[in-house]
Design a protein around this motif. Structure first.
Motif, PDB file in Angstrom:
ATOM      1  N   ALA A  44     -58.837  36.249  -6.455  1.00 21.90           N
ATOM      2  CA  ALA A  44     -59.682  35.391  -5.610  1.00 21.90           C
ATOM      3  C   ALA A  44     -59.148  35.353  -4.180  1.00 21.90           C
ATOM      4  CB  ALA A  44     -59.764  33.979  -6.194  1.00 21.90           C
ATOM      5  N   SER A  45     -59.082  36.515  -3.550  1.00 29.48           N
ATOM      6  CA  SER A  45     -58.469  36.627  -2.223  1.00 29.48           C
ATOM      7  C   SER A  45     -59.166  35.738  -1.197  1.00 29.48           C
ATOM      8  CB  SER A  45     -58.492  38.083  -1.759  1.00 29.48           C
ATOM      9  OG  SER A  45     -59.821  38.549  -1.681  1.00 29.48           O
ATOM     10  N   HIS A  46     -58.390  35.352  -0.208  1.00 30.35           N
ATOM     11  CA  HIS A  46     -58.835  34.425   0.833  1.00 30.35           C
ATOM     12  C   HIS A  46     -58.361  34.958   2.180  1.00 30.35           C
ATOM     13  CE1 HIS A  46     -58.958  30.685   3.162  1.00 30.35           C
ATOM     14  NE2 HIS A  46     -59.853  30.289   2.273  1.00 30.35           N
ATOM     15  N   PRO A  47     -59.099  34.652   3.249  1.00 26.65           N
ATOM     16  CA  PRO A  47     -58.645  35.133   4.568  1.00 26.65           C
ATOM     17  C   PRO A  47     -57.205  34.777   4.905  1.00 26.65           C
ATOM     18  CG  PRO A  47     -60.890  34.370   4.743  1.00 26.65           C
ATOM     19  CD  PRO A  47     -60.448  34.069   3.327  1.00 26.65           C
ATOM     20  N   ARG A  48     -56.695  33.666   4.391  1.00 30.74           N
ATOM     21  CA  ARG A  48     -55.302  33.316   4.687  1.00 30.74           C
ATOM     22  C   ARG A  48     -54.301  34.246   3.996  1.00 30.74           C
ATOM     23  NH1 ARG A  48     -56.938  28.884   1.511  1.00 30.74           N
ATOM     24  NH2 ARG A  48     -56.109  28.932  -0.613  1.00 30.74           N
ATOM     25  N   ASP A  49     -54.790  35.104   3.076  1.00 30.55           N
ATOM     26  CA  ASP A  49     -53.911  36.097   2.455  1.00 30.55           C
ATOM     27  C   ASP A  49     -53.689  37.301   3.374  1.00 30.55           C
ATOM     28  OD1 ASP A  49     -55.614  35.513  -0.659  1.00 30.55           O
ATOM     29  OD2 ASP A  49     -53.745  34.617   0.053  1.00 30.55           O
ATOM     30  N   SER A  50     -54.419  37.349   4.477  1.00 32.70           N
ATOM     31  CA  SER A  50     -54.267  38.463   5.424  1.00 32.70           C
ATOM     32  C   SER A  50     -52.836  38.482   5.947  1.00 32.70           C
ATOM     33  CB  SER A  50     -55.257  38.325   6.580  1.00 32.70           C
ATOM     34  OG  SER A  50     -56.584  38.380   6.117  1.00 32.70           O
ATOM     35  N   ALA A  51     -52.181  39.602   5.716  1.00 27.32           N
ATOM     36  CA  ALA A  51     -50.757  39.717   6.061  1.00 27.32           C
ATOM     37  C   ALA A  51     -50.322  41.145   5.762  1.00 27.32           C
ATOM     38  CB  ALA A  51     -49.928  38.731   5.234  1.00 27.32           C
ATOM     39  N   VAL A  52     -49.078  41.428   6.084  1.00 23.51           N
ATOM     40  CA  VAL A  52     -48.463  42.678   5.645  1.00 23.51           C
ATOM     41  C   VAL A  52     -47.586  42.354   4.436  1.00 23.51           C
ATOM     42  CG1 VAL A  52     -46.890  44.555   6.239  1.00 23.51           C
ATOM     43  CG2 VAL A  52     -48.497  43.684   7.948  1.00 23.51           C
ATOM     44  N   TYR A  53     -47.759  43.109   3.380  1.00 21.41           N
ATOM     45  CA  TYR A  53     -46.990  42.909   2.155  1.00 21.41           C
ATOM     46  C   TYR A  53     -45.978  44.044   2.028  1.00 21.41           C
ATOM     47  CZ  TYR A  53     -50.307  39.283   1.160  1.00 21.41           C
ATOM     48  OH  TYR A  53     -51.053  38.143   1.256  1.00 21.41           O
ATOM     49  N   ILE A  54     -44.733  43.655   1.869  1.00 20.60           N
ATOM     50  CA  ILE A  54     -43.624  44.613   1.901  1.00 20.60           C
ATOM     51  C   ILE A  54     -42.917  44.613   0.557  1.00 20.60           C
ATOM     52  CG2 ILE A  54     -41.433  45.201   3.005  1.00 20.60           C
ATOM     53  CD1 ILE A  54     -42.445  43.603   5.476  1.00 20.60           C
ATOM     54  N   CYS A  55     -42.705  45.807   0.042  1.00 21.67           N
ATOM     55  CA  CYS A  55     -41.941  46.000  -1.190  1.00 21.67           C
ATOM     56  C   CYS A  55     -40.530  46.431  -0.811  1.00 21.67           C
ATOM     57  CB  CYS A  55     -42.642  47.080  -2.015  1.00 21.67           C
ATOM     58  SG  CYS A  55     -41.737  47.708  -3.417  1.00 21.67           S
ATOM     59  N   ALA A  56     -39.542  45.923  -1.506  1.00 21.66           N
ATOM     60  CA  ALA A  56     -38.161  46.336  -1.272  1.00 21.66           C
ATOM     61  C   ALA A  56     -37.463  46.468  -2.616  1.00 21.66           C
ATOM     62  CB  ALA A  56     -37.419  45.328  -0.399  1.00 21.66           C
ATOM     63  N   VAL A  57     -36.656  47.504  -2.759  1.00 22.94           N
ATOM     64  CA  VAL A  57     -35.943  47.696  -4.023  1.00 22.94           C
ATOM     65  C   VAL A  57     -34.456  47.534  -3.798  1.00 22.94           C
ATOM     66  CG1 VAL A  57     -37.739  49.170  -4.964  1.00 22.94           C
ATOM     67  CG2 VAL A  57     -35.806  50.222  -3.776  1.00 22.94           C
ATOM     68  N   GLY A  58     -33.825  46.923  -4.776  1.00 17.97           N
ATOM     69  CA  GLY A  58     -32.396  46.659  -4.675  1.00 17.97           C
ATOM     70  C   GLY A  58     -31.617  47.641  -5.520  1.00 17.97           C
TER      71      GLY A  58
END
Lengths: 106, 112
Positions: free
Chosen positions: A76-90
């Motif tokens: 149920a995406s919303h305009p406030r979800d607009s962002a850059v999503y970053i994955c990082a592995v440890g």
């Protein structure tokens, strides 16, 4: 080849859509992180997981260690979800992907 | 307030000048990190610190100096700024080295 690859690089969606962002990695890891960076620039940690699935509100993160793959789902995406999503592995350090830019339109 | 704060948020300087970016955390996390973020790259680690008086190089340390005399502070100094150091710098802290990261708001540095 980068050790952490995210797809897609850019994603647009209409409000209410189900969204999936993918992260594949090529190294052995101890944990995988999902981060969110808003247009203002601040970065927040969403999830840290080493197996299975985690859920927080409308966000769900899954990881398949054998496949070396993780997904971040937004229901149920919303305009406030607009962002850059970053994955990082440890591993012995954190290795960051270059991010997926998500835009959700009303 | 609890958290991690960076200053300044924005800085414009000239080539050759010394610049210090400050980072302060109130959680007493052992680990602190400095990253830079540039278009086309993921976050890249400059330096990190495991505790007061213990620092180590990251992926891109050249041209930077750090210190950590107190657990809560981790300043990053560019001794002689270059244009290639124009970037957004993020400070972060964590309980352990690959643990959940808590980021500052970022410092946008422009070197002319």
């Amino acid at each position: 080849k980068n050790e952490v690859e995210q797809s897609p690089q850019n994603l647009t969606a209409q409000e209410g859509e189900f969204i999936t962002i993918n992260c594949s990695y090529s190294v052995g890891i101890s944990a995988l992180h999902w981060l969110q960076q808003h247009p203002g620039g601040g970065i927040v940690s969403l999830f840290m997981l080493s197996s299975g699935k985690k859920k927080h509100g409308r966000l769900i993160a899954t990881i398949n260690i054998q496949e070396k793959h993780s997904s971040l789902h937004i229901t149920a995406s919303h305009p406030r979800d607009s962002a850059v999503y970053i994955c990082a592995v440890g591993t012995d350090k954190l290795i960051f992907g270059t991010g997926t830019r998500l835009q959700v339109f009303p | 307030d609890a958290g991690i704060t960076q200053s300044p948020r924005y800085k414009i300087t000239e080539t050759g000048r010394q610049v210090t970016l400050m980072c302060h955390q109130t959680w007493s996390h052992s680990y602190m990190f400095w990253y830079r973020q540039d278009l086309g790259h993921g976050l890249r680690l400059i330096y990190y610190s495991a505790a007061a008086d213990i620092t180590d190089k990251g992926e891109v340390p050249d041209g930077y100096v750090v210190s950590r005399s107190k657990t809560e502070n981790f300043p990053l100094t560019l001794e002689s700024a270059t244009r290639s150091q124009t970037s957004v710098y993020f400070c972060a802290s964590s309980v352990f080295y690959t643990g959940e990261l808590f980021f500052g708001e970022g410092s946008r540095l422009t070197v002319l």
